[in-house]
Design an enzyme around this catalytic site. Structure first.
Site, short mmCIF file in Angstrom:
data_model
loop_
_atom_site.label_atom_id
_atom_site.label_comp_id
_atom_site.label_asym_id
_atom_site.label_seq_id
_atom_site.Cartn_x
_atom_site.Cartn_y
_atom_site.Cartn_z
N MET A 81 -17.27 -0.75 -25.30
CA MET A 81 -18.16 -1.02 -26.43
C MET A 81 -17.35 -1.52 -27.63
O MET A 81 -17.84 -1.50 -28.77
CB MET A 81 -18.95 0.23 -26.81
CG MET A 81 -19.87 0.68 -25.67
SD MET A 81 -21.24 1.69 -26.22
CE MET A 81 -20.39 3.04 -26.99
N HIS B 175 -8.82 0.61 -29.06
CA HIS B 175 -7.65 1.43 -29.39
C HIS B 175 -6.80 1.50 -28.13
O HIS B 175 -7.15 0.90 -27.10
CB HIS B 175 -8.08 2.81 -29.91
CG HIS B 175 -9.08 3.51 -29.02
ND1 HIS B 175 -8.79 3.90 -27.72
CD2 HIS B 175 -10.37 3.88 -29.22
CE1 HIS B 175 -9.83 4.49 -27.19
NE2 HIS B 175 -10.82 4.48 -28.06
N HIS C 193 -8.53 2.01 -24.68
CA HIS C 193 -9.09 0.81 -24.05
C HIS C 193 -7.97 -0.08 -23.50
O HIS C 193 -8.07 -0.61 -22.40
CB HIS C 193 -9.88 -0.01 -25.07
CG HIS C 193 -11.05 0.70 -25.68
ND1 HIS C 193 -11.08 1.06 -27.01
CD2 HIS C 193 -12.23 1.10 -25.14
CE1 HIS C 193 -12.24 1.65 -27.27
NE2 HIS C 193 -12.95 1.70 -26.17
N LYS D 290 -11.35 10.24 -20.32
CA LYS D 290 -11.87 10.75 -21.59
C LYS D 290 -13.37 11.04 -21.50
O LYS D 290 -13.87 12.01 -22.07
CB LYS D 290 -11.57 9.71 -22.68
CG LYS D 290 -12.43 9.73 -23.93
CD LYS D 290 -11.99 10.83 -24.85
CE LYS D 290 -12.61 10.82 -26.22
NZ LYS D 290 -13.95 10.30 -26.34
N ASP D 291 -14.11 10.16 -20.81
CA ASP D 291 -15.55 10.36 -20.62
C ASP D 291 -15.78 10.82 -19.18
O ASP D 291 -16.30 10.08 -18.34
CB ASP D 291 -16.31 9.07 -20.93
CG ASP D 291 -16.10 8.64 -22.38
OD1 ASP D 291 -16.78 9.16 -23.25
OD2 ASP D 291 -15.19 7.81 -22.63
N VAL E 66 -5.76 8.77 -23.32
CA VAL E 66 -4.67 8.48 -24.26
C VAL E 66 -4.93 9.28 -25.53
O VAL E 66 -6.07 9.31 -26.03
CB VAL E 66 -4.57 6.97 -24.57
CG1 VAL E 66 -3.46 6.69 -25.57
CG2 VAL E 66 -4.34 6.18 -23.29
N LEU F 39 -7.96 9.59 -28.37
CA LEU F 39 -8.36 8.38 -29.10
C LEU F 39 -9.83 8.11 -28.83
O LEU F 39 -10.31 8.27 -27.72
CB LEU F 39 -7.53 7.18 -28.66
CG LEU F 39 -6.02 7.23 -28.90
CD1 LEU F 39 -5.42 5.85 -28.72
CD2 LEU F 39 -5.68 7.75 -30.28
P1 AMP Z 1 -16.10 2.99 -24.97
O1 AMP Z 1 -15.77 1.69 -25.62
O2 AMP Z 1 -15.92 4.18 -25.84
O3 AMP Z 1 -17.42 2.95 -24.23
O4 AMP Z 1 -15.00 3.20 -23.84
C1 AMP Z 1 -14.74 2.22 -22.87
C2 AMP Z 1 -13.85 2.82 -21.80
O5 AMP Z 1 -12.64 3.29 -22.40
C3 AMP Z 1 -14.50 4.04 -21.11
O6 AMP Z 1 -14.22 4.01 -19.72
C4 AMP Z 1 -13.81 5.19 -21.78
O7 AMP Z 1 -13.74 6.36 -20.97
C5 AMP Z 1 -12.42 4.62 -22.00
N1 AMP Z 1 -11.74 5.36 -23.07
C6 AMP Z 1 -12.22 5.68 -24.30
N2 AMP Z 1 -11.33 6.42 -24.98
C7 AMP Z 1 -10.26 6.58 -24.16
C8 AMP Z 1 -9.00 7.25 -24.28
N3 AMP Z 1 -8.67 7.93 -25.38
N4 AMP Z 1 -8.15 7.22 -23.23
C9 AMP Z 1 -8.47 6.55 -22.09
N5 AMP Z 1 -9.64 5.89 -21.92
C10 AMP Z 1 -10.52 5.90 -22.94
#
Ligand code: AMP
Length: 297
Positions: A30, A34, A37, A150-151, A177, A185
């Site tokens: 989304m 950071h 991602h 993380k999720d 991470v 993060l």
């Molecule tokens: P989001 O943009 O938050 O929907 O996350 C996109 C992808 O990045 C998802 O698969 C999340 O689980 C992964 N993600 C978000 N934060 C982290 C993190 N701190 N470490 C590793 N993967 C992450």
């Protein structure tokens, strides 16, 4: 790297690489990139010939309108970072492109979505996630799709969807991470005030307290959880949920018996809702006895 806005254009761009049997990796996001991602993108670049990063702030998965309107967005910055991380295509469609007029289909995984995040954000949250991820998997048809630990619940739900619907893709989970103080993060961390940022690492400390209790031989999940609550209370936080569950079914654990444990937490730090989790591998009785014996020998 090329930014692509339409499904048709992306399918055209991927037609030749697919015909040439190039390995395609997809990283759904989304945006507001950071290191979490970027670690997924770099991993995809190592494994695959071609990396597609999708950037779509999916309005349907937000149960809180303020969370949606305040979600950080900076596509230019994201495009530069994705390119540096080795992405070939940034797929950044509009809401209308993903949800054309009359859109009426939902992909829904039952049971796993009814607990934890599902119980607090509503089942519709995960329905929206699985529907949009199913669309992305159909559009890109990658060999591998990368998600973050993380999720953890989201990853489990997607793995179940892929298995149940026989989608021809491998789901790869990448480690969380963290900041040096342990805070995972998250795009939402930018909303934390300085004092809230300082105590946000409490979520990780609470999970660490559970891990310590289990390593010290605690067999009662209620007692292990109490240690985490103590840690949160010290930092002035109260969890929305804090659960020790089976990593396969998300069912609450009755006892700690040598099987892996998933400890998950959600808490508001100020006005920002954060989630975190830790996969814990307790020493099995047999393994513990084995080490003691070796120690004595
Ligand atoms: P989001 O943009 O938050 O929907 O996350 C996109 C992808 O990045 C998802 O698969 C999340 O689980 C992964 N993600 C978000 N934060 C982290 C993190 N701190 N470490 C590793 N993967 C992450």
């Amino acid at each position: 790297m090329r930014t692509i806005r339409t499904i048709e254009e992306l399918r055209c761009a991927l037609a030749n690489p697919r015909r040439d049997r190039e390995k395609i990796g997809l990283v759904p996001t989304m945006g507001a990139f950071h290191e979490g991602h970027l670690s997924l993108m770099r991993r995809a670049r190592v494994d695959c010939k071609l990396v597609v990063v999708s950037l779509f702030v999916n309005p349907a998965q937000f149960n809180d309108q303020h969370d949606l309107s305040s979600y950080p967005r900076d596509e230019q910055r994201d495009a530069a970072l994705a390119e540096q991380a080795g992405a070939h295509y940034l797929f950044a469609p509009s809401v209308d492109e993903m949800y054309p007029r009359g859109f009426a289909t939902t992909v829904s995984v039952s049971r796993l979505t009814e607990t934890l995040e599902g119980a607090h954000r509503g089942r519709e949250h995960f329905d929206a996630v699985t529907t949009v991820v199913a669309k992305l998997l159909h559009i890109v048809a990658p060999h591998v799709a990368y998600f973050g630990q993380k999720d953890a619940q989201q990853a489990l739900v997607i793995q179940r969807m892929v298995r149940d619907l026989d989608m021809p893709v491998r789901i790869e989970l990448c480690p969380t991470v963290r900041e040096p103080d342990g805070l995972a993060l998250s795009s939402r961390n930018v909303h934390l005030s300085d004092p809230d940022r300082a105590r946000a690492a409490s979520l990780h400390r609470a999970l660490g307290a559970i891990q310590e209790a289990i390593t010290a031989g605690e067999h009662d999940p209620v007692a292990a959880r109490a240690r985490a609550i103590e840690q949160l209370t010290t930092d002035g936080l109260e969890p929305e949920y804090l659960e020790l569950v089976s990593p396969d079914t998300l069912a609450p654990l009755e006892q700690i018996d040598g099987h892996p444990i998933l400890a998950l937490i959600a808490a508001r730090v100020g006005t920002t809702r954060l989630i975190d989790n830790e996969l814990i591998q307790p020493l099995s009785t047999a393994h513990a006895a084995g080490s003691t014996n070796q120690g004595r020998a």
